[in-house]
Motif scaffolding. Structure first.
Motif, PDB file in Angstrom:
ATOM      1  N   ALA A   1      42.514  36.658  36.934  1.00 50.06           N
ATOM      2  CA  ALA A   1      42.321  37.319  35.648  1.00 50.06           C
ATOM      3  C   ALA A   1      43.008  36.562  34.512  1.00 50.06           C
ATOM      4  O   ALA A   1      42.445  36.420  33.418  1.00 50.06           O
ATOM      5  CB  ALA A   1      42.847  38.755  35.718  1.00 50.06           C
TER       6      ALA A   1
ATOM      7  N   TYR B   1      44.645  38.037  42.383  1.00 48.88           N
ATOM      8  CA  TYR B   1      43.973  38.743  41.288  1.00 48.88           C
ATOM      9  C   TYR B   1      44.622  38.419  39.944  1.00 48.88           C
ATOM     10  O   TYR B   1      43.928  38.152  38.946  1.00 48.88           O
ATOM     11  CB  TYR B   1      44.040  40.235  41.595  1.00 48.88           C
ATOM     12  CG  TYR B   1      43.555  41.149  40.509  1.00 48.88           C
ATOM     13  CD1 TYR B   1      42.280  41.028  39.965  1.00 48.88           C
ATOM     14  CD2 TYR B   1      44.372  42.177  40.043  1.00 48.88           C
ATOM     15  CE1 TYR B   1      41.839  41.898  38.981  1.00 48.88           C
ATOM     16  CE2 TYR B   1      43.933  43.052  39.068  1.00 48.88           C
ATOM     17  CZ  TYR B   1      42.667  42.914  38.543  1.00 48.88           C
ATOM     18  OH  TYR B   1      42.239  43.780  37.577  1.00 48.88           O
TER      19      TYR B   1
ATOM     20  N   PHE C   1      44.087  44.767  32.395  1.00 49.63           N
ATOM     21  CA  PHE C   1      43.485  44.939  33.705  1.00 49.63           C
ATOM     22  C   PHE C   1      44.237  45.977  34.523  1.00 49.63           C
ATOM     23  O   PHE C   1      45.469  46.074  34.454  1.00 49.63           O
ATOM     24  CB  PHE C   1      43.511  43.611  34.484  1.00 49.63           C
ATOM     25  CG  PHE C   1      42.672  42.517  33.877  1.00 49.63           C
ATOM     26  CD1 PHE C   1      41.393  42.269  34.334  1.00 49.63           C
ATOM     27  CD2 PHE C   1      43.186  41.725  32.856  1.00 49.63           C
ATOM     28  CE1 PHE C   1      40.627  41.246  33.784  1.00 49.63           C
ATOM     29  CE2 PHE C   1      42.430  40.699  32.297  1.00 49.63           C
ATOM     30  CZ  PHE C   1      41.148  40.465  32.767  1.00 49.63           C
TER      31      PHE C   1
ATOM     32  N   PRO D   1      37.997  44.048  32.267  1.00 48.45           N
ATOM     33  CA  PRO D   1      39.172  44.380  31.440  1.00 48.45           C
ATOM     34  C   PRO D   1      38.850  45.446  30.405  1.00 48.45           C
ATOM     35  O   PRO D   1      37.700  45.639  30.014  1.00 48.45           O
ATOM     36  CB  PRO D   1      39.520  43.053  30.769  1.00 48.45           C
ATOM     37  CG  PRO D   1      38.210  42.308  30.722  1.00 48.45           C
ATOM     38  CD  PRO D   1      37.473  42.714  31.967  1.00 48.45           C
TER      39      PRO D   1
ATOM     40  N   THR E   1      36.591  37.775  38.871  1.00 43.37           N
ATOM     41  CA  THR E   1      37.361  38.781  39.604  1.00 43.37           C
ATOM     42  C   THR E   1      36.452  39.806  40.290  1.00 43.37           C
ATOM     43  O   THR E   1      36.928  40.821  40.789  1.00 43.37           O
ATOM     44  CB  THR E   1      38.325  39.524  38.653  1.00 43.37           C
ATOM     45  OG1 THR E   1      37.566  40.120  37.593  1.00 43.37           O
ATOM     46  CG2 THR E   1      39.356  38.581  38.065  1.00 43.37           C
TER      47      THR E   1
ATOM     48  N   THR F   1      37.195  45.492  38.077  1.00 38.43           N
ATOM     49  CA  THR F   1      38.125  44.549  37.461  1.00 38.43           C
ATOM     50  C   THR F   1      37.766  44.199  36.012  1.00 38.43           C
ATOM     51  O   THR F   1      38.405  43.347  35.425  1.00 38.43           O
ATOM     52  CB  THR F   1      38.179  43.251  38.273  1.00 38.43           C
ATOM     53  OG1 THR F   1      36.857  42.714  38.396  1.00 38.43           O
ATOM     54  CG2 THR F   1      38.739  43.504  39.658  1.00 38.43           C
TER      55      THR F   1
ATOM     56  N   LYS G   1      41.851  41.987  27.621  1.00 38.11           N
ATOM     57  CA  LYS G   1      42.894  41.309  28.399  1.00 38.11           C
ATOM     58  C   LYS G   1      43.735  42.279  29.233  1.00 38.11           C
ATOM     59  O   LYS G   1      44.722  41.869  29.837  1.00 38.11           O
ATOM     60  CB  LYS G   1      43.828  40.533  27.458  1.00 38.11           C
ATOM     61  CG  LYS G   1      43.158  39.419  26.670  1.00 38.11           C
ATOM     62  CD  LYS G   1      44.169  38.717  25.789  1.00 38.11           C
ATOM     63  CE  LYS G   1      43.519  37.594  24.988  1.00 38.11           C
ATOM     64  NZ  LYS G   1      44.510  36.894  24.119  1.00 38.11           N
TER      65      LYS G   1
ATOM     66  N   ALA H   1      47.087  37.903  29.651  1.00 38.05           N
ATOM     67  CA  ALA H   1      46.547  39.045  30.391  1.00 38.05           C
ATOM     68  C   ALA H   1      47.690  39.998  30.700  1.00 38.05           C
ATOM     69  O   ALA H   1      48.833  39.569  30.886  1.00 38.05           O
ATOM     70  CB  ALA H   1      45.883  38.595  31.694  1.00 38.05           C
TER      71      ALA H   1
END
Length: 345
Positions: free
Chosen positions: A329, A325, A150, A344, A335, A342, A148, A128
């Motif tokens: 994630a 967070y 964020f 992605p 999330t 949130t 992936k 991520a």
């Protein structure tokens, strides 16, 4: 969990940058009940050779990182702006630590091609990645891993930003308003306009490297930040929509709100979507000046907004919340309960 944070922790300058996002995240992970170990990549690279240069020491630094991860056995490794680490090192970390999760964050503006290109290269090895803008359309053009990527707000930290400027009457502060930061791109042009159009008796300070002023670091920087009743969070260029993406700000926004300073933000970035009326949005330079004058004459309003912004920042975007967070994630957990969108990119 055991969490290894890899970034610049500034041993070279005796930790003057202790309010960095890397340090805030370390605090946040610990407060959330985890252990955080900090690895300062640039310092290790400099210290690896007698010549004290990152370029010559980066290979030894990579070996030190793998060695540290090998004995610490982290569940998660979080990378900051680690441009000295290559793809081979990321793969060796995965090979040495089966099941480890890798995450990276970036605080730089997305309109800097080289920085974003370097980040995209790192991101390819991550589970991520986190970036401080929520402009989905702009992010989709950067080559970051789909599904992936964020948005990450800039964290505030009550153990670092300890001032409560909203508790202090304006006349007891040194400045009615100020901006501390670099004057690059069109910042000084914006500051010139503010200074030229404010009332002659408005106590305004522009410092922190703008107009060739002294750079402030460590606690003197945080102390100076708390000397002004309000502060505009100036973008680099308020004339180019591409340079004011949705929810983007430097880490200054977390610092201002964390210090309880009434913060004025450029409306194009729509920070009210996250902080509601805990920030004051301005449309253009003239509107900014008018709002600064209004808040000078209405100190009750200024203090109420400052208190609300401070409270929202610590409730929604504290270092502990951001640490939680990142964990959620990166490990594929829910999330939806976080205060921002949130999903992605």
């Amino acid at each position: 969990m055991r969490i290894l944070i890899v970034g610049y922790f500034d041993r070279k300058h005796l930790f003057r940058n202790y309010y960095s996002v890397e340090n805030k995240l370390a605090n946040g992970f610990v407060r959330a009940g985890h252990n955080a170990l900090c690895f300062s990549d640039r310092d290790h690279a400099r210290e690896a050779t007698p010549f004290n240069t990152q370029k010559l020491g980066k290979t030894k630094m990579r070996e030190k990182l793998i060695e540290a991860a090998g004995h610490y056995k982290p569940h998660l490794i979080v990378f900051g702006h680690c441009d000295l680490i290559d793809g081979t090192t990321y793969q060796r970390l995965r090979d040495a630590l089966p099941g480890v999760r890798l995450a990276a964050f970036n605080l730089d503006p997305i309109f800097r091609p080289k920085t974003m290109g370097d980040f995209a290269e790192r991101a390819a090895y991550m589970d991520a990645v986190f970036i401080t803008t929520a402009d989905r359309q702009a992010l989709e053009k950067l080559g970051l891993p789909k599904g992936k990527t964020f948005f990450m707000p800039n964290p505030a930290d009550a153990g670092i930003e300890t001032a409560r400027v909203f508790d202090i009457a304006r006349e007891d502060l040194k400045f009615d308003g100020q901006f501390l930061g670099t004057g690059i791109e069109k910042r000084e042009e914006q500051l010139d306009h503010i200074i030229a159009h404010l009332s002659k008796d408005y106590r305004f300070n522009a410092g922190g490297r703008s107009f060739n002023s002294e750079r402030l670091t460590s606690t003197p920087f945080l102390d100076a930040l708390a000397e002004g009743a309000v502060s505009p969070n100036l973008p680099l260029d308020d004339t180019d929509p591409a340079k004011t993406p949705y929810l983007y700000s430097s880490d200054r926004l977390g610092q201002l709100l964390g210090q309880g300073i009434t913060t004025l933000t450029f409306a194009a970035s729509r920070h009210c979507d996250l902080y509601e009326d805990g920030v004051v949005e301005y449309r253009d330079r003239d509107h900014l000046v008018a709002l600064m004058e209004e808040l000078r004459h209405d100190d009750v309003k200024r203090r109420l907004i400052g208190e609300k912004g401070h409270r929202i920042a610590l409730e929604r975007t504290s270092s502990t919340v951001i640490a939680d967070y990142i964990l959620a994630a990166t490990f594929g957990n829910d999330t939806a309960h976080f205060a921002w969108n949130t999903s992605p990119v």
